[in-house]
Design an enzyme around this catalytic site. Structure first.
Site, PDB file in Angstrom:
ATOM      1  N   SER B  45       0.876  -1.162   0.000  1.00 36.98           N
ATOM      2  CA  SER B  45       0.000   0.000   0.000  1.00 36.98           C
ATOM      3  C   SER B  45       0.916   1.215   0.000  1.00 36.98           C
ATOM      4  CB  SER B  45      -0.916  -0.012   1.222  1.00 36.98           C
ATOM      5  OG  SER B  45      -1.980   0.888   0.995  1.00 36.98           O
ATOM      6  N   GLU B  46       0.670   2.141  -0.930  1.00 39.46           N
ATOM      7  CA  GLU B  46       1.663   3.180  -1.206  1.00 39.46           C
ATOM      8  C   GLU B  46       1.846   4.179  -0.062  1.00 39.46           C
ATOM      9  OE1 GLU B  46      -1.056   2.609  -3.013  1.00 39.46           O
ATOM     10  OE2 GLU B  46      -2.126   4.446  -3.508  1.00 39.46           O
TER      11      GLU B  46
END
Lengths: 232, 217
Positions: B45-46
């Site tokens: 997840s960025e």
């Protein structure tokens, strides 16, 4: 040893003025400098340019500054979840510069590390690249993005020591480390402040050299934006 | 015709052993539910986690642990946390093997639009522009047509672009398609959907070669 400790948020924000540019850490409401934001509201600093990935929600985070119309310009990658923001943007009261998230992080980090600009492929061929220099490397087009210039960076860490060394927790790390040392003055608020020597140097995420002022936040609400759970 | 879960289930077949995968918001998030148990995969997840797990049990939510959709999550054994610059370094540096994201429009040359409807919706691009500019393996998960029934697979995008010539594969409620030089190559049909129906719902150039098999779900 160099001491970075200041007594409280009031002392930490000494020197903030109308019209300044601030970097603020956090992703959504996770890892935001709550104490600094509350103090900026109290001081009623106006015409602020904010460099922050998001703009908070209506009644928390940067939404508090938006409510009082203290923000002149927002530089962000994503500004959903905030009705007042949308209203001010569509009515033209608020200037908004939308920037790809990785580019935003890179422009902060470039400022921290002394790069005047970086090349990134993000945004090439889109309106983000309008009027920007482009250049091909290895057969792929890139956009030249300049480092940000800011007066203050407000970051939030989990633990810190009096020398300004910082340790972050979970995904509350996000943009905070990238903004340390990226402005003229970096102010870190921490949940736990310990004497220098107590943190293991192996575990430090951001060395104190990037931090000018550190204080223990008086209160952290740490609001959850989207509470999602599963059943046992 | 597939529903959102059906699309996610079909895309899950594209997730291979050892992959690091970035999932966008919406249908892509559902893909995690359908990856076979014998496949080892780590979700990125960025906002700064590799090894993202399921939602926490009630009472165990941690405000300091969220995904890019700002939802509370958990971390799996072997997970790691990192800052946003490092996160996008993984993406820009092509260390993430597969990116799955939603779209409002895809053009036959691989252009994608998914961040802005001028005058209507201006929420920002988040990490989408970074992801599509760098990832080499991009699957778009979306409905084949919009709410008005108009095709989302176009000759040319009408909305502001997120990236140019970057989409490699599209999974919709009607079909699996690959983006090749000449346009959208039809690979599979959704259960019960005819080639004619897919043709009718596709504005861009649709390439149909031989018999088109039905998806196996």
């Amino acid at each position: 040893m160099i001491t970075k400790t200041v007594k409280n948020v009031q002392e930490a924000l000494k020197g903030v003025e109308n019209g300044m540019t601030f970097m603020l850490g956090g992703f959504g409401l996770c890892g935001i400098p709550e104490n600094a934001i509350a103090e900026l509201v109290k001081l009623n600093i106006k015409d602020i340019t904010c460099i922050s990935n998001n703009a908070g929600v209506d009644d928390f985070g940067l939404g508090l500054l938006l409510q009082k119309k203290q923000i002149k310009k927002m530089i962000s990658s994503y500004v959903g979840e905030n009705a007042e923001f949308e209203r001010q943007m569509l009515s033209g009261e608020l200037d908004v510069e939308l920037t790809p998230q990785g580019t935003l992080a890179a422009k902060c980090q470039a400022a921290q590390q002394g790069f005047p600009a970086i090349y990134t492929p993000a945004g090439y061929g889109t309106e983000v690249a309008l009027n920007k220099e482009t250049r091909m490397f290895d057969g792929k087009m890139h956009v030249l993005e300049e480092a940000y210039k800011a007066d203050f960076a407000f970051v939030k860490a989990w633990k810190g020591d009096t020398a300004g060394n910082l340790i972050f927790k979970g995904t509350a790390r996000n943009f905070n480390p990238c903004m340390c040392g990226a402005a003229k003055i970096t102010v870190a608020e921490v949940e736990e402040l310990v004497p220098a020597g107590e943190l293991d140097p192996n575990h430090i995420h951001i060395p104190g050299i990037f931090v000018q002022r550190i204080f223990k936040g008086a209160h952290f609400e740490k609001r959850i934006e989207q509470r999602t759970v599963r059943q046992k | 015709m597939l529903d959102k879960n059906g699309i996610a289930k079909r895309i899950a077949q594209e997730v291979k052993n050892g992959f690091y995968v970035n999932l966008g918001i919406g249908i892509p998030t559902l893909v995690a539910n359908f990856v076979r148990d014998d496949i080892e995969v780590e979700f990125q997840s960025e906002n700064g986690i590799l090894g993202m797990g399921a939602f926490p049990f009630e009472g165990e939510e941690d405000a300091d642990l969220i995904n890019a959709g700002k939802q509370t999550i958990t971390a799996l054994p072997g997970a790691s946390y990192f800052d946003s610059a490092t996160s996008f370094g993984m993406i820009r540096g092509k260390h993430v093997d597969l990116t799955i994201l939603g779209a409002m429009e895809v053009a036959e040359n691989g252009d994608i639009a998914n961040w802005k409807i001028p005058g209507k919706m201006v929420k920002g691009m988040g990490g989408a522009m970074d992801l599509v500019a760098s990832a080499e393996n991009i699957i778009v998960a979306m409905m084949h047509t919009n709410k008005a029934g108009e095709s989302k697979l176009l000759k040319k995008c009408s909305l502001p672009l997120t990236g140019v010539g970057c989409v490699t594969k599209i999974v919709t409620n009607l079909a699996v398609l690959e983006v090749i030089e000449e346009g959208f190559k039809l690979i599979e049909r959704a259960p019960g959907v005819s080639v004619e129906e897919i043709q009718k719902a596709t504005e861009g150039n649709l390439i149909i070669e031989g018999e088109i098999p039905e998806m196996e779900l």
